[in-house]
Motif scaffolding. Structure first.
Motif, mmCIF file in Angstrom:
data_model
loop_
_atom_site.group_PDB
_atom_site.id
_atom_site.type_symbol
_atom_site.label_atom_id
_atom_site.label_comp_id
_atom_site.label_asym_id
_atom_site.label_seq_id
_atom_site.Cartn_x
_atom_site.Cartn_y
_atom_site.Cartn_z
ATOM 1 N N ILE A 25 -8.623 4.357 -0.774
ATOM 2 C CA ILE A 25 -7.918 3.072 -0.834
ATOM 3 C C ILE A 25 -7.944 2.393 0.528
ATOM 4 O O ILE A 25 -8.130 1.173 0.621
ATOM 5 C CB ILE A 25 -6.467 3.278 -1.329
ATOM 6 N N GLU A 26 -7.793 3.189 1.598
ATOM 7 C CA GLU A 26 -7.816 2.615 2.940
ATOM 8 C C GLU A 26 -9.159 1.952 3.227
ATOM 9 O O GLU A 26 -9.212 0.837 3.758
ATOM 10 C CB GLU A 26 -7.530 3.694 3.998
ATOM 11 N N GLU A 27 -10.263 2.629 2.865
ATOM 12 C CA GLU A 27 -11.597 2.080 3.097
ATOM 13 C C GLU A 27 -11.813 0.830 2.248
ATOM 14 O O GLU A 27 -12.338 -0.176 2.715
ATOM 15 C CB GLU A 27 -12.662 3.140 2.769
ATOM 16 N N THR A 28 -11.364 0.872 0.998
ATOM 17 C CA THR A 28 -11.498 -0.292 0.125
ATOM 18 C C THR A 28 -10.695 -1.465 0.658
ATOM 19 O O THR A 28 -11.181 -2.609 0.679
ATOM 20 C CB THR A 28 -11.024 0.064 -1.305
ATOM 21 N N ASN A 29 -9.495 -1.225 1.146
ATOM 22 C CA ASN A 29 -8.661 -2.305 1.700
ATOM 23 C C ASN A 29 -9.268 -2.883 2.968
ATOM 24 O O ASN A 29 -9.174 -4.086 3.223
ATOM 25 C CB ASN A 29 -7.241 -1.807 1.953
ATOM 26 N N ARG A 30 -9.933 -2.051 3.790
ATOM 27 C CA ARG A 30 -10.592 -2.545 5.004
ATOM 28 C C ARG A 30 -11.701 -3.526 4.622
ATOM 29 O O ARG A 30 -11.794 -4.629 5.182
ATOM 30 C CB ARG A 30 -11.178 -1.381 5.803
ATOM 31 N N ARG A 32 -11.982 -5.150 1.741
ATOM 32 C CA ARG A 32 -11.376 -6.327 1.104
ATOM 33 C C ARG A 32 -10.837 -7.297 2.148
ATOM 34 O O ARG A 32 -10.960 -8.513 1.999
ATOM 35 C CB ARG A 32 -10.264 -5.894 0.143
ATOM 36 N N ALA A 33 -10.266 -6.766 3.233
ATOM 37 C CA ALA A 33 -9.757 -7.623 4.309
ATOM 38 C C ALA A 33 -10.911 -8.376 4.970
ATOM 39 O O ALA A 33 -10.782 -9.570 5.273
ATOM 40 C CB ALA A 33 -8.997 -6.783 5.331
ATOM 41 N N LYS A 38 -7.110 -9.884 -1.089
ATOM 42 C CA LYS A 38 -5.811 -9.221 -0.996
ATOM 43 C C LYS A 38 -6.016 -7.708 -1.088
ATOM 44 O O LYS A 38 -6.772 -7.225 -1.931
ATOM 45 C CB LYS A 38 -4.924 -9.708 -2.147
ATOM 46 N N PRO A 39 -5.330 -6.921 -0.246
ATOM 47 C CA PRO A 39 -5.508 -5.460 -0.309
ATOM 48 C C PRO A 39 -4.900 -4.872 -1.589
ATOM 49 O O PRO A 39 -3.998 -5.450 -2.187
ATOM 50 C CB PRO A 39 -4.783 -4.946 0.931
ATOM 51 N N LEU A 40 -5.419 -3.733 -1.976
ATOM 52 C CA LEU A 40 -4.887 -3.014 -3.133
ATOM 53 C C LEU A 40 -3.560 -2.357 -2.777
ATOM 54 O O LEU A 40 -3.360 -1.926 -1.646
ATOM 55 C CB LEU A 40 -5.864 -1.925 -3.590
ATOM 56 N N GLU A 42 -1.015 0.548 -2.441
ATOM 57 C CA GLU A 42 -1.191 1.985 -2.271
ATOM 58 C C GLU A 42 -0.127 2.788 -3.010
ATOM 59 O O GLU A 42 -0.300 3.962 -3.249
ATOM 60 C CB GLU A 42 -1.174 2.348 -0.777
#
Length: 127
Positions: A25-30, A32-33, A38-40, A42
């Motif tokens: 999730i952290e990698e996906t949010n990075r 996406r940013a 918008k971040p997912l 957590e």
């Protein structure tokens, strides 16, 4: 123009397992940013599948409890029916009632029973 747009796509560290590709999730949010998305979330609070599973477990527990209660009601009703049946057949039978009596016929027993019923009826009307 197409080659220039390929250079601006951010890279992502992924994990490949068989035919499945996944990222944290952290990698996906990075990523996406970087893309302006918008971040997912957590947390598990917005997870609709988990909420649906919990509702399913609650419904299953409720159905199980209702089935247990219905089984208990049936068991109590059966015990009540047996108790009432036993109360009907318990007590003295005709043979026991005639034992020691000077009654030589069923007619004598009927006459005695009617006198007893009339006496009980009279006692109830006085009360």
């Amino acid at each position: 123009e197409h080659a220039a747009s390929m250079d601006s796509i951010p890279s992502m560290a992924v994990k490949e397992t068989g035919s499945e590709v996944s990222a944290s999730i952290e990698e996906t949010n990075r990523v996406r940013a970087e893309l302006g998305l918008k971040p997912l979330a957590e947390g598990k609070g917005s997870n609709k599948e988990a909420e649906a599973a919990e509702r399913g477990r609650e419904l299953a527990a409720q159905r199980k409890q209702e089935a247990e209660e219905e089984a208990m009601r049936a068991k109590l009703e059966d015990a009540k029916r047996k108790r009432q049946l036993h109360a009907k057949v318990s007590g003295k039978g005709i043979g026991e009632q005639l034992d020691g009596e000077e009654m030589d016929s069923a007619a004598a027993w009927v006459a005695k029973s009617r006198r007893g019923e009339e006496a009980a009826k009279a006692a109830r009307s006085k009360a």
